[in-house]
Each structure stands twice: as C-alpha cells, then as structure tokens.
Write a protein that holds these residues in place. Structure first.
Motif, PDB file in Angstrom:
ATOM      1  N   THR A   1      30.033  49.554  50.438  1.00 35.58           N
ATOM      2  CA  THR A   1      31.376  49.927  51.021  1.00 35.58           C
ATOM      3  C   THR A   1      30.584  51.712  50.975  1.00 35.58           C
ATOM      4  N   HIS A   2      32.566  51.915  51.602  1.00 31.81           N
ATOM      5  CA  HIS A   2      32.441  53.569  51.857  1.00 31.81           C
ATOM      6  C   HIS A   2      32.838  54.035  50.497  1.00 31.81           C
ATOM      7  N   SER A   3      32.906  52.895  49.591  1.00 32.48           N
ATOM      8  CA  SER A   3      33.466  54.086  48.185  1.00 32.48           C
ATOM      9  C   SER A   3      32.080  54.111  47.730  1.00 32.48           C
ATOM     10  N   SER A   4      30.578  53.767  47.800  1.00 25.31           N
ATOM     11  CA  SER A   4      30.216  53.346  47.290  1.00 25.31           C
ATOM     12  C   SER A   4      28.762  54.385  47.233  1.00 25.31           C
ATOM     13  N   ILE A   5      29.589  55.070  48.314  1.00 24.56           N
ATOM     14  CA  ILE A   5      28.498  55.232  49.636  1.00 24.56           C
ATOM     15  C   ILE A   5      27.569  56.976  48.552  1.00 24.56           C
ATOM     16  N   GLY A   6      28.971  57.875  48.072  1.00 21.17           N
ATOM     17  CA  GLY A   6      28.089  58.213  47.631  1.00 21.17           C
ATOM     18  C   GLY A   6      27.192  58.251  46.209  1.00 21.17           C
ATOM     19  N   THR A   7      27.336  56.951  45.424  1.00 26.01           N
ATOM     20  CA  THR A   7      26.783  56.805  43.893  1.00 26.01           C
ATOM     21  C   THR A   7      25.581  57.033  44.654  1.00 26.01           C
ATOM     22  N   LEU A   8      24.951  55.863  45.531  1.00 23.67           N
ATOM     23  CA  LEU A   8      24.025  55.447  46.430  1.00 23.67           C
ATOM     24  C   LEU A   8      23.359  57.011  46.365  1.00 23.67           C
ATOM     25  N   LEU A   9      23.705  57.416  47.718  1.00 20.24           N
ATOM     26  CA  LEU A   9      23.033  58.557  48.066  1.00 20.24           C
ATOM     27  C   LEU A   9      22.610  59.956  47.146  1.00 20.24           C
ATOM     28  N   LYS A  10      23.466  59.815  46.322  1.00 18.41           N
ATOM     29  CA  LYS A  10      23.232  60.195  44.864  1.00 18.41           C
ATOM     30  C   LYS A  10      21.764  60.074  44.062  1.00 18.41           C
ATOM     31  N   ASN A  11      21.707  58.977  43.794  1.00 20.69           N
ATOM     32  CA  ASN A  11      20.500  58.185  44.072  1.00 20.69           C
ATOM     33  C   ASN A  11      19.206  57.902  44.483  1.00 20.69           C
ATOM     34  N   ASP A  12      19.558  58.914  45.797  1.00 18.38           N
ATOM     35  CA  ASP A  12      18.323  58.498  46.727  1.00 18.38           C
ATOM     36  C   ASP A  12      18.330  57.710  47.807  1.00 18.38           C
ATOM     37  N   ILE A  13      19.612  56.535  48.016  1.00 20.39           N
ATOM     38  CA  ILE A  13      19.495  55.075  48.309  1.00 20.39           C
ATOM     39  C   ILE A  13      20.266  55.333  49.246  1.00 20.39           C
ATOM     40  N   MET A  14      19.350  54.757  50.448  1.00 24.08           N
ATOM     41  CA  MET A  14      20.375  55.649  52.083  1.00 24.08           C
ATOM     42  C   MET A  14      20.696  53.878  52.308  1.00 24.08           C
ATOM     43  N   PRO A  15      21.707  52.882  52.635  1.00 26.98           N
ATOM     44  CA  PRO A  15      21.940  51.438  53.149  1.00 26.98           C
ATOM     45  C   PRO A  15      21.691  51.679  54.674  1.00 26.98           C
ATOM     46  N   ASP A  16      21.231  50.019  54.392  1.00 27.64           N
ATOM     47  CA  ASP A  16      20.698  49.672  55.620  1.00 27.64           C
ATOM     48  C   ASP A  16      22.646  49.489  57.027  1.00 27.64           C
ATOM     49  N   TYR A  17      23.087  49.250  56.335  1.00 28.14           N
ATOM     50  CA  TYR A  17      24.891  48.571  56.619  1.00 28.14           C
ATOM     51  C   TYR A  17      25.472  49.937  56.013  1.00 28.14           C
ATOM     52  N   LEU A  18      26.776  49.980  56.446  1.00 26.52           N
ATOM     53  CA  LEU A  18      27.743  50.572  55.783  1.00 26.52           C
ATOM     54  C   LEU A  18      29.653  50.113  56.040  1.00 26.52           C
ATOM     55  N   VAL A  19      29.915  49.183  55.484  1.00 26.19           N
ATOM     56  CA  VAL A  19      31.081  48.555  55.911  1.00 26.19           C
ATOM     57  C   VAL A  19      32.466  49.270  55.916  1.00 26.19           C
ATOM     58  N   VAL A  20      33.010  49.779  56.179  1.00 21.32           N
ATOM     59  CA  VAL A  20      34.327  50.572  56.702  1.00 21.32           C
ATOM     60  C   VAL A  20      35.588  49.704  57.363  1.00 21.32           C
ATOM     61  N   VAL A  21      37.285  49.245  56.108  1.00 18.25           N
ATOM     62  CA  VAL A  21      37.833  48.101  56.517  1.00 18.25           C
ATOM     63  C   VAL A  21      39.188  49.090  56.438  1.00 18.25           C
ATOM     64  N   GLU A  22      38.759  49.872  55.504  1.00 25.41           N
ATOM     65  CA  GLU A  22      40.747  50.836  55.598  1.00 25.41           C
ATOM     66  C   GLU A  22      40.905  51.595  56.422  1.00 25.41           C
ATOM     67  N   ARG A  23      42.297  51.700  57.114  1.00 20.87           N
ATOM     68  CA  ARG A  23      42.400  52.422  57.568  1.00 20.87           C
ATOM     69  C   ARG A  23      43.469  53.639  58.181  1.00 20.87           C
TER      70      ARG A  23
END
Length: 418
Positions: free
Chosen positions: A69-91
C-alpha cells in the motif's frame, strides 16, 4: 449515512482527476480479473500498522509476490524490500507529493508496477513505467465511464489495505499473507510503522480484543477496515488469508507466528512468476479527447436536469410523506434501468449536499410560510452549487481540447480556465 453518500467536495475532485487522467493518457490499461493462480503462490500484502516494524524481516520477496500500500512503501524501502506492485487508491495530492519525495531517494521505484484508481492525482501516473487502472465501484467519477463494469473492484476500500487485498485476488492470488494489517495498535502512542508515509492522525480510543489475547486500541474507522476484510473473505470464499503481527482480531485470518514452521513452509513452498508480474489481464483503451468532451457535456446537462427535478419535488407548500419518498429515490446510488451514465453521475455527485440542504426543509415541514421561505433559500443554494460545478466542467471541457502539463502546479494551471 453521509459517508455512504460520499463527500461532495471529494467527489468533485475525483471527477476532475478522472477527467485529467483520461485526457493525458493516450491509452489506459484497465485491469480485468485474472485467472486464479496455484494456491502455493503466496502474495504478501503489506500495510503500515505498527507491527510492520517487527515483522518486515519475515517478508520473503524472493519467493512471494509483494504488494505494498502507498503508506507502507517507506518502511519497505528502508528495509531494502522493493515490492512488485504498489496499490494507490487515495485521490489526495499529498500522496503524489510523498511518492515524488520517495522516488527521488529510490529512483528504481518507478519500475514497480502501479495499480491505481482512475481518480488518483495525475502526477502519480506519470511516475511509473507500467501502470494498471481500476474503478471504485460507487464513486461519482466511475459512473462517467461507459462500459466500465469490467474494471470495478468489489469495494476498493475503505482503506488502501482493503483495496490491496482485492487487487491481490483480482490478479489471481488465492493465498494472501497480511503484514502490518493491524487495524489498531498495542500502544496508543505508536499508531503506525515508524517509516510509514504521510501523517494519519489516529485517536485509538476504542479497546478491542487482539489476536494475541491482549487488548488492542482501535477506532471506528479501523474497525470498518477490519470488518471489510472479513466481508471480502466471506464473499470470495476461495481466498486463504494468513497474517503475522499483532492486531485486532480478524475472523477470516489464519494467524501465524513469525518463527513458526507454518510460515516458513508457506513461504518456502511459494514461487514467483517473474515474467508475468507486469503482464496482467487487462484491456488497453485508447483515450479520446472528443469522447471525454462529449461525456462532460452530457454530465453538465444532466446536472441541470437533476437540480430542476429535485426542485420540482420539494416545490410544495409543506413537506409530505410523498415528498420524502420521491426525494429518497434521488439519493439512491444504484443505477436505474432507464438511467444514463451522465444522469447517474449527476445524482451521485449531489447526494450529500442535497440531503443536508433538504433537512432544513423537513425541519419546517408543518409551517407553510416557513417552508416556502426555506424553499427559496434551498433553490438559491442549488443554483449556486450548479453554477460552481458547471464552471469546473467547462474548464475541463476546454482543457480536453488543449494540453495541460501535469506538473506540481497543475491545479493552479487548471484554475486559469475557470
């Protein structure tokens, strides 16, 4: 009730951003429901609850497909995890600002496959090389799309984690591991993952039972998120949902300990089809400025007709049960058999504001003089609303025949046409 109607200002902004995305994308790749994958293939869906900080080390991006989810991407990247997909729903535009900042620090994020609502800030779609779009089923903007029924997610909300679970299911996964999907927090002063994107104030004033037999502090909005996850799992019974981390109880989830053999086996038995990550079943639809222009013109006329119809319903000497029944029909969000997309769009857009305004008519329903005076104010209010929205639609129609550069000041540029 009001939340179900949608907030008028939010719906207007979604219409604006839907239209600009339509105009600026030469072609739109609309996500369709994909065929089910082997149940051994595990999809890890990551939210930004506080337990993510304790469980991120147990995410296996080599063996499982990771959806952020868009809010979790910061934590993932800080932990060297690049996701396969990013889901964004907020306008909200703040999401685009945050992602832009993250993209500057982690430029490889642009290679992640974006799966987004058609109503997100237009800048977001410009950031990613590969992107798929979907519609939120009950939004005003979605009603503008003719023949768009194949591209609706079941609910696409109320929060990003709900949307991400639905996306996982729609791209074929039947085994889903939730991480950071806490729907609350063990400590009220630690409501989210430390590196979660954005500011999301939470009261956390509602104690509920947790999955570790301890109290979790939640709140009504997060309980709705939890209940919506349970609803989805019940409605789509072939999905298996697992979860690690401490949070509010989920009826649908199989709870796993991070050091358990069950989690290790689940992840080790999984596998990724790298060649299929960016190749999802979808429809490639060419954008046509003339088509959106016609759509908006029909919408503009439908708004005028809807206001006139509403005024005719309440133009009485007093409020009656028949008035109430007719008015309730105008507040229904489902499409009627004889209704056009433009008529449905107009009705959805105005539901909240007309409901609030009409309550003042109801309050003086037994006094003819007071009712007539209130009706004149109601009529004036309706005409003012119509004028404001018409100005916005006219600006979008004009922009559809030109080229509006999607930069950080796109809103200021759009205002020049109003």
């Amino acid at each position: 009730l009001l939340t179900g109607f949608g907030f008028t200002s939010d719906e207007i902004n979604q219409v604006i951003q839907y239209s600009l995305n339509y105009i600026n994308l030469k072609e739109r790749r609309m996500l369709r429901q994909n065929k089910p994958k082997n149940t051994k293939q595990l999809c890890t869906v990551v939210a930004s609850g506080p337990s993510l900080d304790e469980t991120s080390d147990y995410i296996n991006p080599k063996k499982t497909t990771v959806i952020a989810t868009h809010s979790s991407i910061g934590t993932l990247l800080k932990n060297d995890i690049m996701p396969d997909y990013l889901v964004v729903v907020e306008r909200n535009s703040i999401v685009a600002d945050l992602l832009n900042t993250v993209m500057e620090e982690y430029p490889k994020l642009k290679n992640v496959v974006l799966i987004a609502s058609h109503t997100v800030d237009p800048r977001i779609l410009m950031m990613f090389d590969t992107k798929y779009l979907f519609h939120r089923p009950r939004s005003t903007a979605a009603a503008l799309e003719k023949n768009g029924d194949d591209y609706f997610l079941p609910s696409a909300g109320p929060e990003s984690i709900n949307c991400a679970i639905e996306v996982a299911y729609y791209i074929g996964f039947r085994s889903v591991l939730l991480v950071g999907a806490d729907c609350g927090a063990r400590k009220r002063n630690y409501p989210r993952s430390i590196n979660a994107l954005g500011d999301s104030p939470r009261m956390l004033d509602l104690p509920v039972s947790g999955n570790k037999k301890r109290t979790i502090f939640s709140q009504p909005t997060l309980i709705l998120v939890r209940d919506s996850i349970d609803w989805f799992a019940e409605s789509f019974a072939d999905i298996n949902i697992y979860r690690i981390g401490e949070g509010a109880k989920l009826k649908c989830a199989i709870e796993l300990e991070t050091n358990s053999d069950e989690l290790t086996t689940l992840e080790e038995n999984s596998y990724k089809e790298l060649d299929k990550i960016s190749k999802l079943d979808s429809d490639l639809i060419e954008s046509n400025s003339n088509s959106i222009c016609i759509c908006l013109e029909e919408f503009r006329q439908a708004l005028q007709d809807h206001i006139d119809t509403t005024l005719n319903i309440v133009d009485k000497d007093f409020w009656t049960i028949h008035t109430a029944r007719e008015f309730c029909q105008m507040l229904d969000g489902e499409k009627k058999d004889s209704e056009t997309n433009s008529q449905l769009t107009a009705r959805r857009l105005l539901r909240q504001v007309l409901f609030i305004s009409s309550s003042l008519l109801y309050d003086c329903s037994t006094d003819t003089i007071a009712y007539r005076n209130q009706f004149l104010l109601y009529k004036q209010s309706c005409k003012g609303i119509l004028k404001s929205i018409t100005m916005i639609i006219n600006a979008l129609i004009e922009v559809s025949n030109k080229e509006l550069a999607i930069t950080n000041d796109w809103k200021e540029k759009l205002q020049e046409y109003i």
